[in-house]
Design an enzyme around this catalytic site. Sequence first.
Site, PDB file in Angstrom:
ATOM      1  CG  ASN A  64      23.868 -83.334  29.596  1.00 10.44           C
ATOM      2  OD1 ASN A  64      24.675 -82.773  28.868  1.00 10.44           O
ATOM      3  ND2 ASN A  64      24.078 -83.479  30.878  1.00 10.44           N
ATOM      4  CG  ASP A  65      21.777 -83.058  33.626  1.00 15.09           C
ATOM      5  OD1 ASP A  65      21.788 -84.028  32.866  1.00 15.09           O
ATOM      6  OD2 ASP A  65      22.438 -83.015  34.669  1.00 15.09           O
ATOM      7  CD1 TRP A 100      27.691 -84.137  28.389  1.00 11.59           C
ATOM      8  CD2 TRP A 100      29.917 -84.328  28.437  1.00 11.59           C
ATOM      9  NE1 TRP A 100      28.142 -83.626  29.588  1.00 11.59           N
ATOM     10  CE2 TRP A 100      29.501 -83.737  29.646  1.00 11.59           C
ATOM     11  CE3 TRP A 100      31.288 -84.543  28.249  1.00 11.59           C
ATOM     12  CZ2 TRP A 100      30.387 -83.362  30.654  1.00 11.59           C
ATOM     13  CZ3 TRP A 100      32.182 -84.168  29.252  1.00 11.59           C
ATOM     14  CH2 TRP A 100      31.718 -83.581  30.434  1.00 11.59           C
ATOM     15  CD  GLU A 121      25.241 -88.020  37.441  1.00  9.46           C
ATOM     16  OE1 GLU A 121      26.417 -87.806  37.159  1.00  9.46           O
ATOM     17  OE2 GLU A 121      24.385 -88.288  36.570  1.00  9.46           O
ATOM     18  CD1 TRP A 179      23.646 -89.844  32.456  1.00  6.72           C
ATOM     19  CD2 TRP A 179      24.803 -89.345  30.597  1.00  6.72           C
ATOM     20  NE1 TRP A 179      23.898 -88.485  32.463  1.00  6.72           N
ATOM     21  CE2 TRP A 179      24.611 -88.151  31.332  1.00  6.72           C
ATOM     22  CE3 TRP A 179      25.498 -89.267  29.382  1.00  6.72           C
ATOM     23  CZ2 TRP A 179      25.082 -86.913  30.912  1.00  6.72           C
ATOM     24  CZ3 TRP A 179      25.963 -88.026  28.959  1.00  6.72           C
ATOM     25  CH2 TRP A 179      25.767 -86.877  29.718  1.00  6.72           C
ATOM     26  NE  ARG A 191      28.015 -85.167  38.849  1.00  2.00           N
ATOM     27  CZ  ARG A 191      28.813 -86.188  39.134  1.00  2.00           C
ATOM     28  NH1 ARG A 191      29.975 -85.990  39.720  1.00  2.00           N
ATOM     29  NH2 ARG A 191      28.449 -87.426  38.822  1.00  2.00           N
ATOM     30  CG  ASP A 192      24.612 -82.370  39.523  1.00  2.59           C
ATOM     31  OD1 ASP A 192      25.356 -81.696  38.779  1.00  2.59           O
ATOM     32  OD2 ASP A 192      24.493 -83.600  39.419  1.00  2.59           O
ATOM     33  CD  GLN A 217      25.221 -79.361  32.398  1.00  2.00           C
ATOM     34  OE1 GLN A 217      26.260 -79.965  32.468  1.00  2.00           O
ATOM     35  NE2 GLN A 217      25.095 -78.092  32.792  1.00  2.00           N
TER      36      GLN A 217
HETATM   37  C1  FRU Z   1      23.770 -85.596  35.066  1.00  3.15           C
HETATM   38  C2  FRU Z   1      25.169 -84.988  35.024  1.00  3.15           C
HETATM   39  C3  FRU Z   1      25.405 -84.084  36.215  1.00  3.15           C
HETATM   40  C4  FRU Z   1      26.466 -83.154  35.735  1.00  3.15           C
HETATM   41  C5  FRU Z   1      26.096 -82.992  34.278  1.00  3.15           C
HETATM   42  C6  FRU Z   1      27.270 -82.841  33.356  1.00  3.15           C
HETATM   43  O1  FRU Z   1      23.312 -86.015  33.824  1.00  3.15           O
HETATM   44  O2  FRU Z   1      26.129 -86.016  34.976  1.00  3.15           O
HETATM   45  O3  FRU Z   1      25.729 -84.772  37.416  1.00  3.15           O
HETATM   46  O4  FRU Z   1      26.476 -81.950  36.430  1.00  3.15           O
HETATM   47  O5  FRU Z   1      25.351 -84.132  33.905  1.00  3.15           O
HETATM   48  O6  FRU Z   1      26.839 -82.542  32.056  1.00  3.15           O
END
Ligand code: FRU
Length: 499
Positions: free
Chosen positions: A40-41, A65, A214, A305, A161-162, A57
Amino acid sequence: MHLPPDHVLPGHTAGGHPGIGPAEPYRPQLHYTPERNWMNDPNGLVWHEGEYHLFYQYNPEGNDWGNISWGHAVSRDLVHWDELAVAIPATEDEHIFSGCAVVDEHNTSGFGESALVAVYTAWHPESRIQAQSLAYSTDRGRTWTKYEGNPVLDIGSTEFRDPKVFWYEPGGYWVMAVVHALEWKITFYRSDDLKQWTRLSDFGPANATGGIWEVPDIFELPVDGDPERKKWVLAVSLNPGGVAGGSGAQYFIGDFDGVTFTADNLTSDPERYSWVDYGRDFYAAVSWNNAPGGERIWIGWMNNWADATHAPTTPWRGAQSLPRTLALRTVGDEIRLVQQPVEAVETLRRGPASTLRDHEVEPGRATLPVRGGALEIAAEFELGTAERFGLVVRGGTAGEGTLLGYDTTSGELFVDRSGSGATGSSPDFPGRHGGPLPAVGGRVRFTAYVDWSSVEVFGDRGQTVITDLIFPGAASQDLGLFAEGGTVTLRSLEVWPLA
Ligand code: FRU
Protein backbone atom coordinates in the site's frame (compact mmCIF):
# COMPACT_ATOMS: atom_id res chain seq x y z
CA MET A 1 -5.21 8.76 -39.35
CA HIS A 2 -1.55 9.13 -40.07
CA LEU A 3 0.14 5.92 -39.06
CA PRO A 4 3.78 5.06 -38.86
CA PRO A 5 4.68 1.91 -40.78
CA ASP A 6 4.65 -0.30 -37.70
CA HIS A 7 1.27 0.76 -36.47
CA VAL A 8 0.45 -2.60 -34.97
CA LEU A 9 2.23 -1.64 -31.83
CA PRO A 10 5.11 -3.98 -31.15
CA GLY A 11 4.97 -5.99 -28.00
CA HIS A 12 1.38 -5.06 -27.31
CA THR A 13 -0.46 -8.23 -28.01
CA ALA A 14 -1.54 -10.40 -25.14
CA GLY A 15 1.18 -12.70 -23.97
CA GLY A 16 3.79 -10.99 -26.13
CA HIS A 17 5.33 -9.00 -23.32
CA PRO A 18 7.24 -10.12 -20.26
CA GLY A 19 4.90 -10.31 -17.32
CA ILE A 20 1.80 -10.19 -19.47
CA GLY A 21 -0.13 -13.25 -20.37
CA PRO A 22 -2.75 -15.51 -18.96
CA ALA A 23 -0.99 -15.63 -15.58
CA GLU A 24 -0.59 -11.87 -15.07
CA PRO A 25 -3.02 -10.02 -17.34
CA TYR A 26 -3.08 -6.97 -15.08
CA ARG A 27 0.64 -6.52 -14.39
CA PRO A 28 1.41 -2.81 -14.94
CA GLN A 29 4.17 -2.05 -17.42
CA LEU A 30 4.64 1.64 -16.56
CA HIS A 31 4.02 1.55 -12.85
CA TYR A 32 5.90 0.12 -9.93
CA THR A 33 4.63 -3.13 -8.48
CA PRO A 34 6.54 -5.51 -6.23
CA GLU A 35 7.16 -8.86 -7.86
CA ARG A 36 5.00 -10.54 -5.25
CA ASN A 37 2.68 -9.69 -2.38
CA TRP A 38 0.68 -6.85 -0.95
CA MET A 39 1.74 -3.18 -1.15
CA ASN A 40 0.00 0.00 0.00
CA ASP A 41 1.30 3.51 0.81
CA PRO A 42 4.60 4.85 -0.51
CA ASN A 43 6.96 5.61 2.38
CA GLY A 44 10.38 7.08 3.07
CA LEU A 45 10.70 8.84 -0.28
CA VAL A 46 14.13 10.39 -0.44
CA TRP A 47 16.77 11.08 -3.07
CA HIS A 48 20.29 10.18 -1.99
CA GLU A 49 23.54 9.77 -3.94
CA GLY A 50 21.89 9.46 -7.32
CA GLU A 51 19.06 7.17 -6.26
CA TYR A 52 15.40 7.79 -5.66
CA HIS A 53 14.31 5.53 -2.84
CA LEU A 54 10.80 4.19 -2.75
CA PHE A 55 9.86 2.35 0.42
CA TYR A 56 6.33 1.14 0.85
CA GLN A 57 3.87 -0.60 3.12
CA TYR A 58 4.49 -4.24 2.32
CA ASN A 59 3.49 -7.69 3.46
CA PRO A 60 6.48 -9.97 2.79
CA GLU A 61 4.31 -12.99 3.62
CA GLY A 62 1.30 -12.65 1.38
CA ASN A 63 -1.09 -10.88 -0.92
CA ASP A 64 -3.26 -9.29 1.79
CA TRP A 65 -2.57 -6.46 4.22
CA GLY A 66 -0.56 -7.78 7.22
CA ASN A 67 2.94 -8.16 8.70
CA ILE A 68 3.41 -4.57 7.62
CA SER A 69 7.03 -3.89 6.79
CA TRP A 70 8.86 -1.37 4.61
CA GLY A 71 9.48 -2.88 1.18
CA HIS A 72 12.12 -1.13 -0.90
CA ALA A 73 12.92 -0.20 -4.50
CA VAL A 74 15.39 2.25 -6.04
CA SER A 75 15.53 4.12 -9.31
CA ARG A 76 17.84 6.58 -11.00
CA ASP A 77 15.16 8.04 -13.26
CA LEU A 78 11.86 7.48 -11.39
CA VAL A 79 10.70 5.20 -14.19
CA HIS A 80 12.84 2.06 -14.03
CA TRP A 81 12.85 0.48 -10.56
CA ASP A 82 14.89 -2.25 -8.95
CA GLU A 83 13.21 -4.08 -6.12
CA LEU A 84 15.55 -4.60 -3.17
CA ALA A 85 15.30 -6.66 -0.01
CA VAL A 86 12.71 -5.66 2.59
CA ALA A 87 14.24 -2.67 4.38
CA ILE A 88 12.54 -2.68 7.77
CA PRO A 89 10.70 -5.92 8.52
CA ALA A 90 7.76 -6.23 10.90
CA THR A 91 8.39 -8.10 14.11
CA GLU A 92 5.85 -9.86 16.27
CA ASP A 93 5.35 -6.80 18.44
CA GLU A 94 6.07 -3.99 15.99
CA HIS A 95 4.64 -3.34 12.55
CA ILE A 96 6.27 -0.60 10.48
CA PHE A 97 3.53 1.79 9.43
CA SER A 98 3.85 4.75 7.10
CA GLY A 99 6.47 7.45 7.45
CA CYS A 100 9.27 9.29 5.71
CA ALA A 101 13.04 9.42 5.39
CA VAL A 102 15.52 12.29 5.49
CA VAL A 103 19.19 12.71 4.68
CA ASP A 104 20.83 13.87 7.90
CA GLU A 105 23.51 15.84 6.13
CA HIS A 106 25.01 17.46 9.23
CA ASN A 107 24.67 14.40 11.44
CA THR A 108 22.26 16.12 13.81
CA SER A 109 21.15 12.70 15.05
CA GLY A 110 24.62 11.31 15.61
CA PHE A 111 23.82 8.30 13.41
CA GLY A 112 26.56 9.28 10.96
CA GLU A 113 27.44 11.90 8.35
CA SER A 114 24.65 11.95 5.71
CA ALA A 115 22.93 8.97 7.27
CA LEU A 116 19.49 8.16 5.96
CA VAL A 117 17.03 8.36 8.82
CA ALA A 118 13.58 6.81 8.52
CA VAL A 119 10.84 8.21 10.74
CA TYR A 120 8.00 5.70 10.84
CA THR A 121 4.97 4.86 12.91
CA ALA A 122 5.59 1.84 15.09
CA TRP A 123 2.33 -0.01 15.59
CA HIS A 124 2.17 -2.44 18.45
CA PRO A 125 -0.48 -5.09 17.75
CA GLU A 126 -1.13 -5.87 21.40
CA SER A 127 -1.51 -2.39 22.88
CA ARG A 128 -2.56 -0.96 19.49
CA ILE A 129 -0.46 2.11 20.38
CA GLN A 130 0.97 4.09 17.47
CA ALA A 131 4.18 5.98 18.18
CA GLN A 132 6.87 7.56 16.02
CA SER A 133 10.19 5.73 15.81
CA LEU A 134 13.52 5.96 13.98
CA ALA A 135 15.71 3.64 11.97
CA TYR A 136 18.92 4.65 10.20
CA SER A 137 21.15 3.48 7.38
CA THR A 138 24.73 4.39 6.59
CA ASP A 139 24.97 2.17 3.50
CA ARG A 140 22.69 3.93 1.01
CA GLY A 141 19.53 2.45 2.45
CA ARG A 142 20.57 -1.17 2.03
CA THR A 143 20.53 -2.09 5.72
CA TRP A 144 18.69 -0.41 8.58
CA THR A 145 19.19 -0.26 12.32
CA LYS A 146 16.42 0.72 14.69
CA TYR A 147 17.32 3.48 17.15
CA GLU A 148 17.69 2.02 20.62
CA GLY A 149 15.85 4.98 22.18
CA ASN A 150 12.63 4.29 20.24
CA PRO A 151 9.95 5.51 20.25
CA VAL A 152 10.88 9.15 19.88
CA LEU A 153 7.32 10.47 20.03
CA ASP A 154 4.66 8.57 21.95
CA ILE A 155 1.53 10.22 23.31
CA GLY A 156 -0.19 6.95 24.18
CA SER A 157 -2.60 7.26 21.24
CA THR A 158 -3.90 4.46 19.01
CA GLU A 159 -4.58 6.86 16.11
CA PHE A 160 -1.43 8.96 15.79
CA ARG A 161 0.63 8.25 12.69
CA ASP A 162 2.30 8.84 9.34
CA PRO A 163 5.05 11.35 10.20
CA LYS A 164 6.45 13.57 7.45
CA VAL A 165 9.71 15.26 8.44
CA PHE A 166 11.55 18.00 6.57
CA TRP A 167 14.36 20.41 7.27
CA TYR A 168 12.99 23.92 7.87
CA GLU A 169 15.86 26.00 6.59
CA PRO A 170 14.88 29.46 7.89
CA GLY A 171 14.72 28.09 11.43
CA GLY A 172 17.52 25.57 11.12
CA TYR A 173 15.52 22.69 12.63
CA TRP A 174 13.53 19.61 11.66
CA VAL A 175 9.74 19.82 11.44
CA MET A 176 7.39 16.85 11.65
CA ALA A 177 3.77 16.83 10.49
CA VAL A 178 1.89 13.90 12.01
CA VAL A 179 -1.79 13.09 11.97
CA HIS A 180 -4.40 12.43 14.65
CA ALA A 181 -6.57 10.35 12.34
CA LEU A 182 -9.89 10.45 14.17
CA GLU A 183 -9.64 14.13 15.10
CA TRP A 184 -8.86 15.37 11.56
CA LYS A 185 -5.88 17.11 13.03
CA ILE A 186 -2.26 17.47 11.97
CA THR A 187 0.20 18.37 14.70
CA PHE A 188 3.53 20.01 13.92
CA TYR A 189 6.58 19.28 16.05
CA ARG A 190 10.16 20.51 15.90
CA SER A 191 13.47 18.88 16.70
CA ASP A 192 17.19 19.61 16.52
CA ASP A 193 18.30 15.97 16.43
CA LEU A 194 15.29 13.93 15.18
CA LYS A 195 15.14 12.34 18.65
CA GLN A 196 13.62 14.99 20.93
CA TRP A 197 10.42 16.53 19.60
CA THR A 198 8.59 19.64 20.87
CA ARG A 199 5.02 20.42 19.89
CA LEU A 200 4.53 23.55 17.77
CA SER A 201 0.89 23.79 16.67
CA ASP A 202 -2.19 22.01 15.31
CA PHE A 203 -4.01 22.30 12.01
CA GLY A 204 -7.57 21.03 11.48
CA PRO A 205 -10.28 19.93 11.34
CA ALA A 206 -10.71 21.74 8.03
CA ASN A 207 -12.65 21.29 4.78
CA ALA A 208 -13.29 17.58 4.02
CA THR A 209 -13.73 15.56 7.22
CA GLY A 210 -16.03 12.82 5.91
CA GLY A 211 -13.58 10.10 6.97
CA ILE A 212 -10.40 9.81 8.99
CA TRP A 213 -7.30 11.76 8.03
CA GLU A 214 -4.08 9.93 7.15
CA VAL A 215 -0.64 10.54 5.63
CA PRO A 216 0.03 14.30 5.67
CA ASP A 217 2.64 15.98 3.48
CA ILE A 218 3.83 19.58 3.49
CA PHE A 219 6.13 21.50 1.15
CA GLU A 220 6.70 24.91 -0.38
CA LEU A 221 6.34 25.69 -4.10
CA PRO A 222 6.65 28.76 -6.31
CA VAL A 223 3.40 30.15 -7.70
CA ASP A 224 3.33 30.23 -11.51
CA GLY A 225 7.03 29.42 -11.51
CA ASP A 226 7.95 32.69 -9.74
CA PRO A 227 10.65 31.94 -7.15
CA GLU A 228 9.87 35.26 -5.44
CA ARG A 229 6.31 34.18 -4.76
CA LYS A 230 6.03 30.97 -2.83
CA LYS A 231 3.21 29.23 -1.02
CA TRP A 232 3.05 26.19 1.25
CA VAL A 233 0.94 23.16 0.43
CA LEU A 234 -0.41 20.81 3.08
CA ALA A 235 -1.93 17.65 1.63
CA VAL A 236 -3.81 15.02 3.60
CA SER A 237 -5.50 11.78 2.59
CA LEU A 238 -8.89 10.87 3.94
CA ASN A 239 -10.73 7.61 4.10
CA PRO A 240 -13.59 7.34 3.37
CA GLY A 241 -15.00 10.69 2.28
CA GLY A 242 -12.91 11.11 -0.88
CA VAL A 243 -14.48 12.96 -3.81
CA ALA A 244 -15.06 9.75 -5.80
CA GLY A 245 -16.12 7.75 -2.73
CA GLY A 246 -13.87 5.82 -0.37
CA SER A 247 -10.27 6.99 -0.16
CA GLY A 248 -9.23 10.39 -1.50
CA ALA A 249 -6.94 13.30 -0.80
CA GLN A 250 -7.36 17.04 -0.35
CA TYR A 251 -4.89 19.88 -0.12
CA PHE A 252 -4.59 23.23 1.56
CA ILE A 253 -2.63 26.18 0.23
CA GLY A 254 -1.26 28.72 2.64
CA ASP A 255 1.73 29.69 4.72
CA PHE A 256 3.97 27.96 7.21
CA ASP A 257 6.03 30.25 9.42
CA GLY A 258 8.06 27.57 11.15
CA VAL A 259 5.40 27.11 13.82
CA THR A 260 1.91 27.31 12.34
CA PHE A 261 0.31 26.45 9.02
CA THR A 262 -2.42 28.87 7.93
CA ALA A 263 -4.67 27.91 5.01
CA ASP A 264 -6.03 30.35 2.42
CA ASN A 265 -8.58 27.94 0.93
CA LEU A 266 -10.79 27.09 3.89
CA THR A 267 -14.44 26.78 2.93
CA SER A 268 -17.69 25.46 4.30
CA ASP A 269 -18.88 24.70 0.75
CA PRO A 270 -18.06 21.07 -0.17
CA GLU A 271 -18.19 22.06 -3.83
CA ARG A 272 -15.09 24.15 -3.23
CA TYR A 273 -12.90 21.63 -1.47
CA SER A 274 -9.52 21.28 -3.13
CA TRP A 275 -9.12 17.67 -4.28
CA VAL A 276 -5.79 16.25 -5.33
CA ASP A 277 -7.28 13.76 -7.78
CA TYR A 278 -10.87 13.16 -8.88
CA GLY A 279 -10.51 9.42 -9.48
CA ARG A 280 -10.94 6.68 -6.93
CA ASP A 281 -7.40 5.37 -6.92
CA PHE A 282 -4.82 7.88 -5.78
CA TYR A 283 -4.17 7.66 -2.07
CA ALA A 284 -1.52 8.37 0.56
CA ALA A 285 0.58 10.40 -1.87
CA VAL A 286 3.81 11.76 -0.45
CA SER A 287 6.71 13.63 -2.01
CA TRP A 288 10.42 12.98 -2.24
CA ASN A 289 12.66 14.75 0.23
CA ASN A 290 15.91 16.10 -1.17
CA ALA A 291 14.98 15.76 -4.87
CA PRO A 292 17.63 17.26 -7.18
CA GLY A 293 17.03 20.81 -8.40
CA GLY A 294 14.52 21.44 -5.61
CA GLU A 295 11.84 19.67 -7.60
CA ARG A 296 8.75 18.49 -5.76
CA ILE A 297 7.72 15.08 -7.02
CA TRP A 298 5.23 12.73 -5.45
CA ILE A 299 3.74 9.32 -5.96
CA GLY A 300 0.55 7.77 -4.60
CA TRP A 301 -0.79 4.31 -3.95
CA MET A 302 -3.07 3.61 -6.93
CA ASN A 303 -5.89 2.15 -4.92
CA ASN A 304 -8.83 2.72 -2.63
CA TRP A 305 -9.28 1.05 0.73
CA ALA A 306 -12.89 0.30 -0.26
CA ASP A 307 -11.80 -2.00 -3.10
CA ALA A 308 -8.12 -2.75 -2.53
CA THR A 309 -8.36 -5.98 -0.62
CA HIS A 310 -10.41 -7.56 -3.43
CA ALA A 311 -8.32 -6.38 -6.38
CA PRO A 312 -8.11 -9.37 -8.75
CA THR A 313 -4.33 -9.42 -9.13
CA THR A 314 -1.88 -12.11 -8.18
CA PRO A 315 0.82 -12.79 -7.07
CA TRP A 316 0.97 -9.09 -6.17
CA ARG A 317 -1.61 -6.58 -5.03
CA GLY A 318 -1.09 -2.83 -5.23
CA ALA A 319 0.67 -0.46 -7.66
CA GLN A 320 2.15 3.01 -7.29
CA SER A 321 1.05 5.84 -9.59
CA LEU A 322 3.36 7.47 -12.10
CA PRO A 323 5.65 9.87 -10.22
CA ARG A 324 4.24 13.38 -10.70
CA THR A 325 5.94 16.75 -10.67
CA LEU A 326 3.99 19.27 -8.62
CA ALA A 327 3.51 22.98 -9.24
CA LEU A 328 1.18 25.79 -8.23
CA ARG A 329 -0.74 27.57 -10.96
CA THR A 330 -3.16 30.48 -10.81
CA VAL A 331 -6.47 29.36 -12.30
CA GLY A 332 -9.13 32.08 -12.30
CA ASP A 333 -8.99 33.67 -8.86
CA GLU A 334 -7.34 30.79 -7.03
CA ILE A 335 -4.05 28.99 -6.76
CA ARG A 336 -4.22 25.31 -7.64
CA LEU A 337 -1.94 22.38 -7.15
CA VAL A 338 -1.20 20.92 -10.61
CA GLN A 339 0.45 17.60 -11.41
CA GLN A 340 2.24 16.24 -14.46
CA PRO A 341 4.01 12.91 -14.87
CA VAL A 342 7.78 13.31 -14.54
CA GLU A 343 9.49 13.99 -17.85
CA ALA A 344 11.35 10.69 -17.78
CA VAL A 345 8.06 8.93 -18.59
CA GLU A 346 8.73 10.07 -22.18
CA THR A 347 11.60 7.59 -22.31
CA LEU A 348 8.99 4.83 -22.27
CA ARG A 349 7.71 5.84 -25.72
CA ARG A 350 8.30 3.11 -28.27
CA GLY A 351 8.22 4.32 -31.83
CA PRO A 352 6.77 7.47 -33.33
CA ALA A 353 3.32 8.80 -32.51
CA SER A 354 0.27 7.89 -34.53
CA THR A 355 -1.53 11.15 -35.22
CA LEU A 356 -4.94 12.30 -36.33
CA ARG A 357 -6.06 15.90 -36.96
CA ASP A 358 -9.29 17.80 -37.58
CA HIS A 359 -11.55 14.81 -37.49
CA GLU A 360 -15.34 15.01 -37.03
CA VAL A 361 -16.52 12.49 -34.46
CA GLU A 362 -20.03 11.27 -35.26
CA PRO A 363 -22.45 10.07 -32.56
CA GLY A 364 -21.61 6.55 -31.41
CA ARG A 365 -18.30 4.76 -31.02
CA ALA A 366 -15.63 4.29 -33.67
CA THR A 367 -12.47 2.22 -33.40
CA LEU A 368 -9.20 3.75 -34.58
CA PRO A 369 -6.55 1.80 -36.48
CA VAL A 370 -4.14 1.91 -33.57
CA ARG A 371 -4.14 -0.23 -30.49
CA GLY A 372 -2.14 -1.07 -27.43
CA GLY A 373 -2.21 -2.16 -23.82
CA ALA A 374 0.03 0.66 -22.61
CA LEU A 375 -0.33 4.03 -24.31
CA GLU A 376 0.30 7.72 -23.90
CA ILE A 377 -2.45 9.73 -25.55
CA ALA A 378 -2.61 13.49 -26.02
CA ALA A 379 -5.99 14.72 -27.24
CA GLU A 380 -7.54 18.08 -28.01
CA PHE A 381 -11.24 18.42 -28.83
CA GLU A 382 -13.22 21.44 -29.96
CA LEU A 383 -16.74 21.44 -28.57
CA GLY A 384 -19.57 20.87 -31.03
CA THR A 385 -23.07 19.64 -30.38
CA ALA A 386 -22.13 16.46 -28.51
CA GLU A 387 -23.04 16.44 -24.83
CA ARG A 388 -20.38 13.90 -24.02
CA PHE A 389 -17.39 12.82 -26.02
CA GLY A 390 -13.89 11.47 -25.75
CA LEU A 391 -11.80 8.35 -26.06
CA VAL A 392 -12.46 4.68 -25.45
CA VAL A 393 -9.35 2.91 -24.18
CA ARG A 394 -8.63 -0.76 -23.57
CA GLY A 395 -11.62 -1.58 -25.81
CA GLY A 396 -12.55 -5.14 -26.62
CA THR A 397 -15.37 -7.43 -27.49
CA ALA A 398 -18.88 -7.09 -26.09
CA GLY A 399 -18.51 -3.34 -25.67
CA GLU A 400 -15.67 -3.54 -23.17
CA GLY A 401 -13.84 -0.25 -22.77
CA THR A 402 -13.03 2.62 -20.43
CA LEU A 403 -14.24 6.08 -21.37
CA LEU A 404 -11.94 9.06 -20.94
CA GLY A 405 -14.37 11.83 -21.66
CA TYR A 406 -15.76 15.27 -21.24
CA ASP A 407 -19.29 16.15 -20.21
CA THR A 408 -20.36 19.54 -21.56
CA THR A 409 -23.47 19.62 -19.36
CA SER A 410 -21.43 19.53 -16.13
CA GLY A 411 -18.14 20.93 -17.48
CA GLU A 412 -16.34 17.86 -16.20
CA LEU A 413 -13.51 15.71 -17.38
CA PHE A 414 -14.32 12.13 -16.46
CA VAL A 415 -13.31 8.50 -16.48
CA ASP A 416 -16.13 5.99 -16.79
CA ARG A 417 -15.00 2.50 -15.96
CA SER A 418 -18.46 0.89 -15.80
CA GLY A 419 -17.58 -1.31 -18.78
CA SER A 420 -13.84 -1.54 -18.17
CA GLY A 421 -13.65 -5.33 -17.70
CA ALA A 422 -13.64 -7.06 -14.31
CA THR A 423 -15.47 -4.56 -12.10
CA GLY A 424 -16.56 -6.80 -9.26
CA SER A 425 -13.93 -5.99 -6.62
CA SER A 426 -16.53 -3.93 -4.74
CA PRO A 427 -20.10 -2.77 -5.44
CA ASP A 428 -18.80 0.77 -5.89
CA PHE A 429 -16.04 -0.15 -8.33
CA PRO A 430 -17.99 0.45 -11.55
CA GLY A 431 -18.92 4.06 -12.19
CA ARG A 432 -17.92 7.44 -13.47
CA HIS A 433 -15.50 9.79 -11.72
CA GLY A 434 -15.20 13.37 -12.84
CA GLY A 435 -13.64 16.69 -11.95
CA PRO A 436 -14.30 20.25 -13.15
CA LEU A 437 -12.35 21.40 -16.19
CA PRO A 438 -13.36 24.58 -18.02
CA ALA A 439 -13.35 24.31 -21.83
CA VAL A 440 -11.08 27.29 -22.48
CA GLY A 441 -11.89 28.87 -25.85
CA GLY A 442 -14.28 25.98 -26.50
CA ARG A 443 -11.45 23.45 -26.37
CA VAL A 444 -10.70 20.58 -24.03
CA ARG A 445 -7.34 18.94 -23.90
CA PHE A 446 -5.92 16.15 -21.83
CA THR A 447 -3.13 13.62 -21.73
CA ALA A 448 -3.78 10.05 -20.63
CA TYR A 449 -1.49 7.22 -19.58
CA VAL A 450 -3.09 3.85 -20.09
CA ASP A 451 -1.55 0.77 -18.55
CA TRP A 452 -2.52 -2.87 -18.14
CA SER A 453 -4.64 -2.09 -15.09
CA SER A 454 -4.93 1.68 -14.75
CA VAL A 455 -5.65 4.99 -16.40
CA GLU A 456 -4.31 8.39 -15.31
CA VAL A 457 -5.78 11.40 -17.05
CA PHE A 458 -4.24 14.87 -16.79
CA GLY A 459 -6.66 17.58 -17.93
CA ASP A 460 -5.20 20.82 -19.24
CA ARG A 461 -1.58 20.28 -18.16
CA GLY A 462 -2.44 18.65 -14.88
CA GLN A 463 -5.06 21.06 -13.62
CA THR A 464 -7.62 18.26 -13.15
CA VAL A 465 -6.33 14.74 -12.62
CA ILE A 466 -8.24 11.45 -12.54
CA THR A 467 -6.67 8.14 -11.57
CA ASP A 468 -8.62 4.92 -11.78
CA LEU A 469 -7.77 1.25 -11.78
CA ILE A 470 -9.24 -0.92 -14.52
CA PHE A 471 -9.11 -4.67 -15.08
CA PRO A 472 -9.70 -5.22 -18.80
CA GLY A 473 -9.15 -8.46 -20.66
CA ALA A 474 -5.58 -8.82 -21.92
CA ALA A 475 -6.81 -8.81 -25.51
CA SER A 476 -8.82 -5.59 -25.02
CA GLN A 477 -6.43 -3.13 -26.62
CA ASP A 478 -8.62 -1.14 -28.99
CA LEU A 479 -8.53 2.62 -29.00
CA GLY A 480 -11.59 4.50 -30.15
CA LEU A 481 -13.58 7.71 -30.13
CA PHE A 482 -17.08 8.33 -28.89
CA ALA A 483 -19.66 11.08 -29.02
CA GLU A 484 -23.13 11.25 -27.51
CA GLY A 485 -25.98 13.60 -28.39
CA GLY A 486 -24.22 15.24 -31.34
CA THR A 487 -20.81 15.64 -32.93
CA VAL A 488 -17.47 16.99 -31.78
CA THR A 489 -14.25 17.86 -33.58
CA LEU A 490 -11.09 16.09 -32.63
CA ARG A 491 -8.50 18.80 -33.33
CA SER A 492 -5.55 16.61 -32.61
CA LEU A 493 -4.69 13.19 -31.32
CA GLU A 494 -1.24 11.78 -30.69
CA VAL A 495 -0.77 8.21 -29.53
CA TRP A 496 2.50 6.66 -28.40
CA PRO A 497 2.96 3.03 -27.56
CA LEU A 498 4.72 2.75 -24.22
CA ALA A 499 6.73 -0.09 -22.82
C1 FRU B 1 -2.90 4.72 4.90
C2 FRU B 1 -2.56 3.91 6.15
C3 FRU B 1 -1.70 4.71 7.10
C4 FRU B 1 -0.98 3.66 7.88
C5 FRU B 1 -0.78 2.59 6.84
C6 FRU B 1 -0.86 1.19 7.37
O1 FRU B 1 -3.25 3.94 3.81
O2 FRU B 1 -3.75 3.49 6.78
O3 FRU B 1 -2.41 5.65 7.89
O4 FRU B 1 0.21 4.12 8.43
O5 FRU B 1 -1.77 2.77 5.85
O6 FRU B 1 -0.51 0.26 6.38
